[in-house]
Write an enzyme that holds these catalytic residues in place. Sequence first.
Site, PDB file in Angstrom:
ATOM      1  N   ASP A 182      32.242  48.220  40.218  1.00  0.00           N
ATOM      2  CA  ASP A 182      33.632  47.643  39.920  1.00  0.00           C
ATOM      3  C   ASP A 182      34.922  48.799  40.816  1.00  0.00           C
ATOM      4  O   ASP A 182      35.227  49.572  40.642  1.00  0.00           O
ATOM      5  CB  ASP A 182      33.609  48.285  38.792  1.00  0.00           C
ATOM      6  CG  ASP A 182      35.398  47.387  37.440  1.00  0.00           C
ATOM      7  OD1 ASP A 182      36.154  47.781  38.285  1.00  0.00           O
ATOM      8  OD2 ASP A 182      35.001  46.891  36.838  1.00  0.00           O
ATOM      9  N   HIS A 183      35.820  46.738  41.466  1.00  0.00           N
ATOM     10  CA  HIS A 183      37.206  48.038  42.375  1.00  0.00           C
ATOM     11  C   HIS A 183      37.698  48.845  41.447  1.00  0.00           C
ATOM     12  O   HIS A 183      38.504  49.673  41.792  1.00  0.00           O
ATOM     13  CB  HIS A 183      37.314  47.275  43.177  1.00  0.00           C
ATOM     14  CG  HIS A 183      37.859  48.060  44.306  1.00  0.00           C
ATOM     15  ND1 HIS A 183      38.339  49.498  44.836  1.00  0.00           N
ATOM     16  CD2 HIS A 183      37.610  46.847  45.781  1.00  0.00           C
ATOM     17  CE1 HIS A 183      38.226  49.177  46.248  1.00  0.00           C
ATOM     18  NE2 HIS A 183      38.466  48.650  46.795  1.00  0.00           N
ATOM     19  N   ARG A 184      37.929  48.639  40.054  1.00  0.00           N
ATOM     20  CA  ARG A 184      38.769  49.836  39.337  1.00  0.00           C
ATOM     21  C   ARG A 184      38.613  50.861  39.299  1.00  0.00           C
ATOM     22  O   ARG A 184      39.068  51.636  38.807  1.00  0.00           O
ATOM     23  CB  ARG A 184      38.969  48.499  38.163  1.00  0.00           C
ATOM     24  CG  ARG A 184      39.298  46.983  38.120  1.00  0.00           C
ATOM     25  CD  ARG A 184      39.695  46.890  36.822  1.00  0.00           C
ATOM     26  NE  ARG A 184      38.126  46.518  36.246  1.00  0.00           N
ATOM     27  CZ  ARG A 184      37.647  46.457  35.153  1.00  0.00           C
ATOM     28  NH1 ARG A 184      38.423  45.582  34.303  1.00  0.00           N
ATOM     29  NH2 ARG A 184      36.425  45.672  34.645  1.00  0.00           N
TER      30      ARG A 184
END
Length: 677
Positions: free
Chosen positions: A649-651
């Site tokens: 999850d790039h967040r």
Amino acid sequence: MQIKTPDIGVDKAIVAEILVKVGDSVAVDDSLVLLESDKASVEVPSTSAGIVKSITVAVGDVVSEGSVLIELEAEEGSTGATEVQEADASQKTSENTPTSLPDQEIMQELASHQPAAAAAKNPAGSASVVEVQVPDIGVEKALVGEILVQVGDEITVDQSIVVVESDKATVEVPSTVAGTVESVEVQAGDTVKEGVVLLKVKTASSAAEAAPSTVSTTTPATETAAVNAPKTETSVQAPVASVPGGEVEIAVPDLGVDKAVVAEILVQVGDTVEADQSIIVVESDKATVEVPSSSAGVIKAIHVQMGQNVSQGMALVSIEAKRQAAAVVQPAKVEAAPAAKAAPAPAAAPQAATSVEQAPVQSADKLSKEQNAANAKVYAGPAVRKLARELGVVLAEVKASGAHDRLMKEDVFAYVKTRLTAPQAAPVAQTVAQVPGLPALPDFSAFGGGEVKAMTRLQQVSVPQLSLNNYIPQVTQFDLADITELEAWRGDLKAKFKQEGISLTILAFIAKAVAHLLKEEPYFAGHLADDQKSVLLRNEIHMGIAVATPDGLTVPVLRNPDQKSIKQIAVELGELSKKARDKKLSPKDLQGANFTITSLGSIGGTAFTPLVNWPQVAILGISPATMQPVWNGTGFDPKLMLPLSLSYDHRVINGADAARFTHKLTKLLSDIRSLLL
């Protein structure tokens, strides 16, 4: 008679389940059809007793208020006459000090098995006026707390008409007849006792027709006679429907799923079983449930086989009930001492209550023990409590509109309507799980048509979870790990492990290495917080291990792999895989993971992009290892290379952090001895 859709608070609802079939005998308030909207579901009860003549709807039909659901044919000989001696009018008194009542449970139980008809001296036939009297409520006197009907009201059998109460308990007195209220003979605040006339009701036929059970009451003619009499006997006959007549069928209970599979049969014909003894194991795609026997006795027949699909209500076994079970329904004599000896009465009353409670046919209780305990603290009568149990309503959540904060039936119906129509706060997981609206499939009939086949239950329940990836900005980092030496070492250990019955796979080493790395990189085992501004870092590592089964992919959880040896991990991986393939996983086995490993094993392929399993933020995919030439500076060496695919999850995870994570992992796998440092 037609049973129609009642006012359920919404314009339309879908027929989710039909609970009866043609030829079934149903009683008043038996659930017939399950209707549901997009917010809640409601079971429609029968308003009359009879035999199901026809079913006019099918599962999936859309119905609205007034739609015909079921047609009933009245059972012949279903009515009977009950005569009860008319009490002397002098029994009515205006005293304002009631004697002490038994506790609420005893009082309600006795009131629910009151005399079936009152003053049945009126001849059968055309319209007649019937007196509805105070039944035996287990006490000498009680106060009229509230009058629930008025002159001119149309009332039905079992409709609550008067509330009588003391300082300890409250009981709703239901009507024993249906008709029009001619007069109300009592007022709020009056003190009444058994036999006092409450209402006069004009009926189309004799009140005796409304009697489903037989109650014989011997009442003294005058109060003086009551004092001289040593005791009064009230014989309570349990309903005929509750008599366990020889063989008892044990059916599939409500499992919370549409279908389940018979996984194991724990008894044989001829076995003697006790009440609550497990007899059948049924399982869904993710859990198993043991079905207990509701009666003690001898197994006479088994109606299912291993692997058979079953649903709620299907017969599992037939049991020849023990003789003791039949004794439960014998008439129970409740001995009530006169006013001068009122103290022993509460001691005798529980015996009658116990006998009634043991009758096997009861309304389905949709509430948990905790919810029923909460309901017991609410000011409500037996009829309201029965309705709440049938609708699955927690009375503590319902706003009361009656006097003294007493809950009315209308309050329960209003609460159910609110649940059906008002938006409900859903968990975050369900909120974000909504699948984007896709257009309907085109018509393929011009192109050869097709055949619709249902997905497995596991695939169906996975759809909402997989749809969460629409909301995760996911990136996949690829790398290769040299496991040449690791595989050689595993080959040396395999024979020894096999002698101990342990399958040593490369996955056990990878799980150990990843667990070690997650201690250094805790964000990969964390969760994005609800405020989207912080990360929840877990204190422990619980690793999901994806396992392929014939029905689809399931992900049991390996607990605390960072605290276990490779041998322990190998043993547990074997156990989890076997339980997954045998469908023996419990809900606990599938919960709590904060990182997942999924492997293609020997299936094939070179690389893939695994989907992050929300609420996790990372997942490691493993493809089959292959021998590849690796440049050593002067030439090529054959190396066994393992493809790694880390989706994240790039967040929460930066690209550089993901690259560093996979690089560290390749170093650990190329020299597993570094774990000891």
